[in-house]
Design a protein around this motif. Structure first.
Motif, PDB file in Angstrom:
ATOM      1  N   ASP A  67      -5.460   1.323  -3.906  1.00  0.00           N
ATOM      2  CA  ASP A  67      -6.156   0.329  -4.723  1.00  0.00           C
ATOM      3  C   ASP A  67      -6.750  -0.721  -3.781  1.00  0.00           C
ATOM      4  O   ASP A  67      -6.013  -1.439  -3.099  1.00  0.00           O
ATOM      5  N   ARG A  68      -8.077  -0.821  -3.759  1.00  0.00           N
ATOM      6  CA  ARG A  68      -8.741  -1.790  -2.890  1.00  0.00           C
ATOM      7  C   ARG A  68      -8.895  -3.158  -3.542  1.00  0.00           C
ATOM      8  O   ARG A  68      -9.353  -4.097  -2.894  1.00  0.00           O
ATOM      9  N   ARG A  69      -8.521  -3.263  -4.809  1.00  0.00           N
ATOM     10  CA  ARG A  69      -8.678  -4.541  -5.515  1.00  0.00           C
ATOM     11  C   ARG A  69      -7.452  -5.435  -5.387  1.00  0.00           C
ATOM     12  O   ARG A  69      -7.559  -6.658  -5.500  1.00  0.00           O
ATOM     13  N   VAL A  70      -6.282  -4.828  -5.197  1.00  0.00           N
ATOM     14  CA  VAL A  70      -5.023  -5.575  -5.133  1.00  0.00           C
ATOM     15  C   VAL A  70      -4.350  -5.239  -3.814  1.00  0.00           C
ATOM     16  O   VAL A  70      -3.993  -4.087  -3.570  1.00  0.00           O
ATOM     17  N   THR A  71      -4.182  -6.238  -2.944  1.00  0.00           N
ATOM     18  CA  THR A  71      -3.560  -6.003  -1.638  1.00  0.00           C
ATOM     19  C   THR A  71      -2.638  -7.157  -1.266  1.00  0.00           C
ATOM     20  O   THR A  71      -2.810  -8.278  -1.735  1.00  0.00           O
ATOM     21  N   TYR A  72      -1.684  -6.845  -0.420  1.00  0.00           N
ATOM     22  CA  TYR A  72      -0.871  -7.899   0.194  1.00  0.00           C
ATOM     23  C   TYR A  72      -1.482  -8.303   1.521  1.00  0.00           C
ATOM     24  O   TYR A  72      -1.616  -9.483   1.823  1.00  0.00           O
ATOM     25  N   THR A  73      -1.839  -7.313   2.324  1.00  0.00           N
ATOM     26  CA  THR A  73      -2.602  -7.538   3.554  1.00  0.00           C
ATOM     27  C   THR A  73      -3.627  -6.421   3.662  1.00  0.00           C
ATOM     28  O   THR A  73      -3.511  -5.377   3.025  1.00  0.00           O
ATOM     29  N   GLY A  74      -4.629  -6.606   4.467  1.00  0.00           N
ATOM     30  CA  GLY A  74      -5.590  -5.544   4.729  1.00  0.00           C
ATOM     31  C   GLY A  74      -6.531  -5.287   3.572  1.00  0.00           C
ATOM     32  O   GLY A  74      -6.784  -6.157   2.732  1.00  0.00           O
ATOM     33  N   ALA A 215       3.352   7.393   8.479  1.00  0.00           N
ATOM     34  CA  ALA A 215       1.944   7.151   8.760  1.00  0.00           C
ATOM     35  C   ALA A 215       1.295   6.342   7.660  1.00  0.00           C
ATOM     36  O   ALA A 215       1.722   6.362   6.512  1.00  0.00           O
ATOM     37  N   ASN A 216       0.242   5.592   8.044  1.00  0.00           N
ATOM     38  CA  ASN A 216      -0.599   4.872   7.095  1.00  0.00           C
ATOM     39  C   ASN A 216       0.235   3.980   6.180  1.00  0.00           C
ATOM     40  O   ASN A 216       0.058   3.969   4.951  1.00  0.00           O
ATOM     41  N   LEU A 217       1.102   3.186   6.757  1.00  0.00           N
ATOM     42  CA  LEU A 217       2.045   2.381   5.982  1.00  0.00           C
ATOM     43  C   LEU A 217       1.397   1.131   5.393  1.00  0.00           C
ATOM     44  O   LEU A 217       2.007   0.457   4.568  1.00  0.00           O
ATOM     45  N   SER A 218       0.189   0.825   5.801  1.00  0.00           N
ATOM     46  CA  SER A 218      -0.547  -0.308   5.220  1.00  0.00           C
ATOM     47  C   SER A 218      -1.730   0.165   4.372  1.00  0.00           C
ATOM     48  O   SER A 218      -2.530  -0.648   3.934  1.00  0.00           O
ATOM     49  N   PHE A 219      -1.848   1.488   4.193  1.00  0.00           N
ATOM     50  CA  PHE A 219      -2.831   2.070   3.266  1.00  0.00           C
ATOM     51  C   PHE A 219      -4.271   1.735   3.649  1.00  0.00           C
ATOM     52  O   PHE A 219      -5.110   1.517   2.789  1.00  0.00           O
ATOM     53  N   GLU A 220      -4.546   1.732   4.949  1.00  0.00           N
ATOM     54  CA  GLU A 220      -5.885   1.396   5.412  1.00  0.00           C
ATOM     55  C   GLU A 220      -6.738   2.635   5.683  1.00  0.00           C
ATOM     56  O   GLU A 220      -7.947   2.512   5.920  1.00  0.00           O
TER      57      GLU A 220
END
Length: 222
Positions: A67-74, A215-220
């Motif tokens: 989800d690119r609309r709701v993030t904690y970081t990044g 891997a990809n733990l920040s979903f970037e």
């Protein structure tokens, strides 16, 4: 009954490049619903997440992805959302990775989770398996579950990774209606002064493919 399907997360994998197998407690293969990896036609605001896959007792009744609309970081977070307001069982967005880098150590998984209108429960989870499929340590946060609506908060799971460990499975699960997001997951080796959150499980899990490391733990990456 509830504990049966909660523990159904043990040994559950998915289609695609992963094996579809029966969970150990409470299910047979026919009960698991096959789902295409991220049904984007029913969740148009979500994107595929590299390194992650869907599983659970009823994955097809949940929309999962980035989800690119709701993030904690990044620029993105990982999310699970119930569909049509009547979701059954549970869905999980998960990974399975090689445990060799953590063998003989105590490992903490820390992640940030946000929840919206969760009417049953949600939580981070982690499981450590041996090469034979024995569950060596496990926690799914059931005893300190996330419910209702909450802003971003950190949650920890701490487990022993014995020397005979083969793989580590982890992710976020949602049971019932609502939506949850996870972001900025981190693994850290801790010492014995940090207590474990382990739950007692004695059932074996099943063989499945796994990645070399989390891997990809920040979903970037999509």
């Amino acid at each position: 009954f509830r504990l049966l399907w909660l523990f159904g997360i043990i040994g559950t994998a998915t289609t695609g490049s992963y094996l579809l197998v029966a969970p150990i407690v409470g299910f047979t293969p026919s009960i698991l619903e096959k789902s295409h990896l991220f049904s984007w036609n029913r969740a148009k605001n979500l994107k595929p997440v590299e390194g992650w896959f869907e599983a659970g007792s009823h994955p097809s009744v949940y929309a999962m992805g980035a989800d690119r609309r709701v993030t904690y970081t990044g620029i993105a977070s990982g999310t699970i959302q119930s569909k049509n307001g009547r979701s059954e069982g549970f869905g999980t967005l998960m990974q399975i990775s090689d445990a060799s880098g953590y063998q003989g150590q105590r490992l903490r998984l820390r992640g940030y989770v946000k929840a919206k209108a969760v009417d049953d429960w949600a939580g981070l989870w982690m499981r450590v398996d041996s090469a034979s499929g024995q569950v060596l340590s496990f926690d799914n946060m059931e005893e300190r579950a996330i419910r209702g609506t909450t802003d971003w908060q950190p949650y920890d799971i701490v487990l022993e990774v014995p020397v005979e460990s083969n793989n580590i499975a982890f992710g976020l699960l949602l049971a019932g209606n609502g939506q949850v997001w996870m972001d900025n997951l981190q693994f850290e080796v801790v010492d014995d002064t940090t207590p474990t959150t382990n739950r007692s499980l004695e059932e074996p899990s099943r063989a499945r493919q796994l990645t070399e490391s989390p891997a990809n733990l920040s979903f970037e990456t999509f």
